[in-house]
Design an enzyme around this catalytic site. Structure first.
Site, short mmCIF file in Angstrom:
data_model
loop_
_atom_site.label_atom_id
_atom_site.label_comp_id
_atom_site.label_asym_id
_atom_site.label_seq_id
_atom_site.Cartn_x
_atom_site.Cartn_y
_atom_site.Cartn_z
N LYS A 112 -48.61 -100.54 12.41
CA LYS A 112 -49.01 -100.17 13.78
C LYS A 112 -48.56 -101.22 14.78
CE LYS A 112 -52.61 -96.86 12.83
NZ LYS A 112 -53.96 -96.40 13.06
N LYS A 195 -46.05 -90.30 5.00
CA LYS A 195 -47.32 -89.69 4.59
C LYS A 195 -47.69 -88.54 5.54
CE LYS A 195 -51.33 -91.49 5.71
NZ LYS A 195 -52.79 -91.52 5.81
N LYS A 198 -52.91 -86.77 10.00
CA LYS A 198 -53.45 -85.88 11.01
C LYS A 198 -53.13 -86.33 12.43
CE LYS A 198 -57.97 -87.23 9.77
NZ LYS A 198 -57.99 -88.69 9.92
P1 ATP Z 1 -54.59 -90.85 10.67
O1 ATP Z 1 -53.35 -90.05 10.85
O2 ATP Z 1 -55.48 -90.85 11.87
O3 ATP Z 1 -54.35 -92.23 10.13
P2 ATP Z 1 -55.09 -89.68 8.09
O4 ATP Z 1 -54.69 -88.25 8.07
O5 ATP Z 1 -54.21 -90.67 7.44
O6 ATP Z 1 -55.43 -90.10 9.58
P3 ATP Z 1 -57.66 -90.82 7.36
O7 ATP Z 1 -58.82 -90.42 8.16
O8 ATP Z 1 -57.04 -92.14 7.64
O9 ATP Z 1 -56.52 -89.69 7.45
O10 ATP Z 1 -58.00 -90.73 5.83
C1 ATP Z 1 -59.03 -89.94 5.27
C2 ATP Z 1 -58.84 -89.83 3.78
O11 ATP Z 1 -57.74 -88.97 3.49
C3 ATP Z 1 -58.50 -91.17 3.12
O12 ATP Z 1 -59.15 -91.23 1.86
C4 ATP Z 1 -57.02 -91.11 2.95
O13 ATP Z 1 -56.57 -91.93 1.91
C5 ATP Z 1 -56.82 -89.63 2.65
N1 ATP Z 1 -55.49 -89.18 3.02
C6 ATP Z 1 -54.98 -89.18 4.27
N2 ATP Z 1 -53.73 -88.70 4.27
C7 ATP Z 1 -53.44 -88.42 2.97
C8 ATP Z 1 -52.28 -87.89 2.32
N3 ATP Z 1 -51.20 -87.59 3.00
N4 ATP Z 1 -52.32 -87.72 0.99
C9 ATP Z 1 -53.44 -88.03 0.29
N5 ATP Z 1 -54.57 -88.53 0.84
C10 ATP Z 1 -54.57 -88.72 2.17
#
Ligand code: ATP
Ligand code: LTN
Length: 328
Positions: A112, A195, A198
Site C-alpha cells: 500500500k 488476488k 473486494k
Molecule cells: P480488501 O480488498 O478491502 O483488502 P479483501 O477482499 O481482501 O478486502 P478482507 O476483508 O481483507 O478482504 O479479508 C476477509 C477474509 O477473506 C480474510 O480471511 C481474507 O484472507 C479472505 N480473502 C480475501 N480475499 C481472498 C481471496 N481472494 N482468496 C481467498 N481468501 C480471501
C-alpha cells in the site's frame, strides 16, 4: 473446553467469491467444533477512505451474509468490531509495545505504501496489524481462520503476544493461523496474478456474492486464460489454474480429481461448467441474504446480542492487561 476461533471481514466493498471460499464458508464448516467469534471489522475498513452511509450499509450487508451462509448465533458470536471499545483500548496498549520495524516488514503495508505513497496512506494502514492483534488476543483465541494473505498478520500477532507474556507473565493465548488447503487464495479473473479483492477497481476480475447469474457467467467466460488448451494446475498458467482452483474448492474434489474430470476438455468447457457451479452456489446465499436484509430490526437485534456477549469476554482480558501494565 472447546478451542476459541476468531475471524473478521472488512466492510470495504461488496463481499467476493474469494471472501466466501477463503473465509466465510470455512467458518461455517468449523462452527460445530469450536467456540466462535466472528466480527465485521469496520475500524479496519476506515484505514482507507469510506463513505459513512455506505459503510453503515455494508456492515449490515455483511452481517446478513454471515447469517445467510449459515453462521448461527446459537453457536457463534457475531458482532461489529467498533461496538466493543475494548479492541481499541487494547490496540493502544499493544501499540506501545510493538516495534515500528515489525510493522514496516508487513507486505500489505509495503504494497500500500508503494502504491499510495507514504505521504498519502494513513497511519491506520501502518498500524492495522496491531488492531488485528488486539481483535484476536482479546478473546484468547487459539485459531484464526483466514485466507493466505493474512498469514503474516497472524504471525505478528503471535510475536506481540509472546513478547507481552514474557514481560508481564502469562496473559494471552498464542494463536495460530488456520488456512485451508484449497481456496485460500482466489485470484482475479481479469488478472490472475493478483488476488481477487473486494476493494479493487476492476469489477470484471471480481465475482461478488450478489452478482446475478448472467453477470457471473459473463465474467467467468471472459476470464483471462493463456493460449494453452489442456486444463491442468500449472503455476506458469495462473488463469486456468485459478478457475480449476475455484472448481475444486466448490466441489470438494482434489486437484488431481479435478484434472481427471476435465481431461480431454478445453478451457471453454471448464468455464461453462464453472459458471453453472458458481451460479448454483450463489443462488441460496442470495435468497437467504435477501431474507435477512428484509428484516433489519431482527438483524440489528442479533448484532446487539452478539456485542453483549463479546463485550463480556473482551472486558475481562482488557482489565487483566490494564492491571499488569499499571494503567488500572
Ligand atoms: P480488501 O480488498 O478491502 O483488502 P479483501 O477482499 O481482501 O478486502 P478482507 O476483508 O481483507 O478482504 O479479508 C476477509 C477474509 O477473506 C480474510 O480471511 C481474507 O484472507 C479472505 N480473502 C480475501 N480475499 C481472498 C481471496 N481472494 N482468496 C481467498 N481468501 C480471501
Ligand atoms: N485483516 C483481516 C481482517 C481482520 C481479522 C481480524 C481477521 C481484522 N481483525 C481478526 C481475523 C481475526 C483481513 O482479513 N483483511
Amino acid at each position: 473446553m472447546q478451542k476459541r476461533v476468531i475471524s473478521g471481514i472488512q466492510p470495504s466493498g461488496e463481499l467476493t467469491l474469494g471472501n466466501y471460499l477463503g473465509a466465510l464458508r470455512r467458518w461455517v464448516s468449523m462452527q460445530d467444533h469450536y467456540e466462535n467469534y466472528f466480527c465485521i471489522v469496520d475500524l479496519h475498513a476506515i484505514t482507507e477512505p469510506q463513505d459513512p452511509q455506505e459503510l453503515r450499509r455494508r456492515v449490515r450487508d455483511i452481517a446478513a451474509f454471515y447469517l445467510a451462509a449459515g453462521l448461527d448465533t446459537r453457536r457463534s458470536v457475531i458482532f461489529i468490531q467498533s461496538h466493543i471499545r475494548a479492541h481499541s483500548e487494547l490496540g493502544w496498549i499493544l501499540n506501545c509495545m510493538t516495534p515500528m520495524g515489525w510493522l514496516e516488514r508487513m507486505t500489505q503495508f509495503k504494497d500500500k505504501a508503494a502504491k499510495g505513497g507514504r505521504e498519502r496512506i494513513s497511519v491506520g494502514v501502518f498500524d492495522y496489524p496491531v488492531l488485528m492483534a488486539a481483535d484476536i488476543l482479546i478473546y484468547q483465541a487459539h485459531l484464526v481462520p483466514v485466507g493466505d494473505d493474512q498469514r503474516q498478520h497472524v504471525e505478528l500477532t503471535r510475536d506481540i503476544a509472546i513478547r507481552f507474556n514474557n514481560r508481564f507473565g502469562e496473559t494471552f493465548t498464542i494463536p495460530e493461523a488456520f488456512i485451508g488447503d484449497t481456496g485460500a487464495r482466489i485470484m482475479s479473473l481479469a488478472d490472475p496474478t493478483q488476488k481477487m479483492s473486494k476493494s479493487t477497481e476492476d469489477p470484471n476480475g471480481t465475482i461478488t456474492l450478489l452478482d446475478p447469474p448472467d453477470l457471473v457467467r459473463r465474467k467467468i467466460m471472459r476470464a483471462k486464460t493463456d493460449s494453452g488448451s489442456e486444463a491442468c494446475f500449472d503455476p506458469t498458467r495462473p488463469g486456468i489454474t485459478n478457475l480449476l482452483e475455484i472448481y475444486s474448492t466448490l466441489t470438494g474434489l482434489s486437484r488431481s480429481q479435478t484434472e481427471d474430470h476435465f481431461a480431454g476438455h478445453g478451457y471453454g468447457d471448464v468455464k461453462r461448467e464453472l459458471a453453472d457451479l458458481v451460479i448454483a452456489a450463489l443462488e441460496p446465499l442470495q435468497r437467504e441474504h435477501h431474507r435477512y436484509i428484509d428484516d433489519l430490526a431482527a438483524l440489528d437485534h442479533e448484532l446487539q446480542s452478539g456485542s453483549d456477549r463479546a463485550t463480556a469476554i473482551a472486558e475481562r482480558t482488557l482489565r487483566d492487561v490494564q492491571e499488569k501494565v499499571g494503567v488500572r
